[in-house]
Motif scaffolding. Structure first.
Motif, PDB file in Angstrom:
ATOM      1  N   LEU A   1       0.863  -1.182   0.000  1.00  0.00           N
ATOM      2  CA  LEU A   1       0.000   0.000   0.000  1.00  0.00           C
ATOM      3  C   LEU A   1       0.898   1.231   0.000  1.00  0.00           C
ATOM      4  O   LEU A   1       1.667   1.444   0.936  1.00  0.00           O
ATOM      5  N   ALA A   2       0.813   2.042  -1.034  1.00  0.00           N
ATOM      6  CA  ALA A   2       1.756   3.150  -1.206  1.00  0.00           C
ATOM      7  C   ALA A   2       1.063   4.489  -1.349  1.00  0.00           C
ATOM      8  O   ALA A   2      -0.040   4.591  -1.895  1.00  0.00           O
ATOM      9  N   HIS A   3       1.741   5.514  -0.867  1.00  0.00           N
ATOM     10  CA  HIS A   3       1.266   6.894  -1.016  1.00  0.00           C
ATOM     11  C   HIS A   3       1.717   7.427  -2.374  1.00  0.00           C
ATOM     12  O   HIS A   3       2.833   7.137  -2.809  1.00  0.00           O
ATOM     13  N   PRO A   4       0.879   8.209  -3.068  1.00  0.00           N
ATOM     14  CA  PRO A   4       1.251   8.698  -4.404  1.00  0.00           C
ATOM     15  C   PRO A   4       2.400   9.699  -4.423  1.00  0.00           C
ATOM     16  O   PRO A   4       2.828  10.110  -5.509  1.00  0.00           O
ATOM     17  N   GLU A   5       2.937  10.082  -3.260  1.00  0.00           N
ATOM     18  CA  GLU A   5       4.145  10.905  -3.237  1.00  0.00           C
ATOM     19  C   GLU A   5       5.396  10.079  -3.530  1.00  0.00           C
ATOM     20  O   GLU A   5       6.488  10.630  -3.692  1.00  0.00           O
ATOM     21  N   CYS A   6       5.252   8.748  -3.607  1.00  0.00           N
ATOM     22  CA  CYS A   6       6.389   7.879  -3.935  1.00  0.00           C
ATOM     23  C   CYS A   6       6.756   8.021  -5.405  1.00  0.00           C
ATOM     24  O   CYS A   6       5.950   8.442  -6.234  1.00  0.00           O
ATOM     25  N   GLU A   7       7.984   7.615  -5.732  1.00  0.00           N
ATOM     26  CA  GLU A   7       8.441   7.624  -7.113  1.00  0.00           C
ATOM     27  C   GLU A   7       7.619   6.646  -7.962  1.00  0.00           C
ATOM     28  O   GLU A   7       7.105   5.643  -7.456  1.00  0.00           O
ATOM     29  N   GLU A   8       7.518   6.933  -9.255  1.00  0.00           N
ATOM     30  CA  GLU A   8       6.687   6.137 -10.162  1.00  0.00           C
ATOM     31  C   GLU A   8       7.079   4.658 -10.153  1.00  0.00           C
ATOM     32  O   GLU A   8       6.217   3.777 -10.193  1.00  0.00           O
TER      33      GLU A   8
END
Length: 303
Positions: free
Chosen positions: A195-202
């Motif tokens: 589960l990742a936050h969209p501030e992470c790298e693509e």
């Protein structure tokens, strides 16, 4: 000692008609003493609608500024006055104005992780939980999105019919996560959901099973029946996840993801801020009035 501070804070809060708001990334003991814990969008809504005279904002400066913009008649205190946001400092009002001049047909969508001055030269604010809905609801085909290029790029992939002009900003905490950390976690824990936050790298987002805001990540893990989750956002969110899901296991890349600014607020700071009315947020009227429009547009378009 901790219990004594908590008790004194509760008494002061009642005496002064104050409300304590805390972001999910705050220290566990600070979350526990707050009246409301949430993500940026939810806390901004509470700040706008609450009836108390004083808001003690346990977060970083742009959050307290947003509370003051939305509730100018309330006193807003930031217990750790040096709790800033490096991403927010990556955009300034003059540069945004220059970008607008280059793209006169565009509207500026400003991530809430920005300064009051930048909000004041933007058309609408957004959070990671409502950015998609807001941009979808805008008539303009060309959008300047700032300051987070990763969230902006994620929006571009979701909305290929729009042209999203990206700012070169990022979250230093989320940027540290490498794809190999995700693949290693999957090898160590077969069946784990990422589960990742969209501030992470693509490249990191491409490996995720779910992408969402802190609040959305908590909701997903709570309703999903999987046993193990890799939480790719600031580790403060684990406190709420573990409270809601005592039977599930949560991990973070390489064991921790820490925002040093979110961890600056201590119980002692909350008490000191309340007892001495210390670290009050003030914003120039002209800037506040213009920033208010952008934040209110967020609440209107994000409904």
């Amino acid at each position: 000692m901790t219990e004594g501070i908590k008790s004194n804070v509760q008494k002061l809060k009642a005496q002064k008609n104050a409300i304590i708001l805390a972001h999910y990334y705050q220290r566990p003991e600070v979350q526990d003493i707050a009246d409301v814990v949430g993500d940026s969008y939810y806390l901004s809504k509470v700040a706008k609608d609450c009836s108390q005279d004083i808001i003690v904002f346990c977060g970083v400066k742009f959050m307290a500024e947003s509370a003051k913009i939305l509730s100018p008649d309330k006193r807003v205190l930031l217990p750790a006055i040096d709790a800033g946001c490096p991403m927010a400092e990556m955009a300034d009002a003059e540069s945004v104005k220059a970008m607008r001049d280059k793209h006169p047909e565009s509207k500026v969508v400003c991530y809430i992780n920005s300064t009051a001055e930048v909000k004041a030269v933007s058309d609408v604010c957004c959070t990671s939980s409502n950015a998609l809905k807001i941009i979808m609801g805008m008539d303009e085909e060309e959008i300047i999105f700032l300051p987070d290029k990763n969230l902006g790029n994620y929006m571009q992939k979701k909305l290929p019919h729009k042209k999203i002009i990206l700012w070169d900003g990022f979250c230093i905490t989320h940027k540290k996560v490498m794809p190999r950390e995700i693949t290693t976690a999957k090898e160590l824990h077969p069946g784990i959901k990422v589960l990742a936050h969209p501030e992470c790298e693509e490249e990191v987002l491409d490996l995720a099973d779910f992408i969402g805001s802190t609040g959305e990540i908590i909701n997903f893990a709570t309703v999903n029946d999987n046993e193990k989750y890799l939480i790719v956002t600031e580790q403060g969110v684990l406190h709420e996840l573990q409270k809601k899901n005592p039977g599930k296991k949560f991990y973070t890349p390489y064991g921790s993801m820490t925002c040093i600014n979110m961890k600056k607020t201590r119980l002692e700071d909350v008490y000191d801020s309340l007892v001495n009315m210390r670290h009050e947020i003030t914003i120039e009227t002209e800037i506040r009035d213009r920033a208010y429009k952008a934040l209110m547009n967020m609440h209107i378009l994000g409904r």
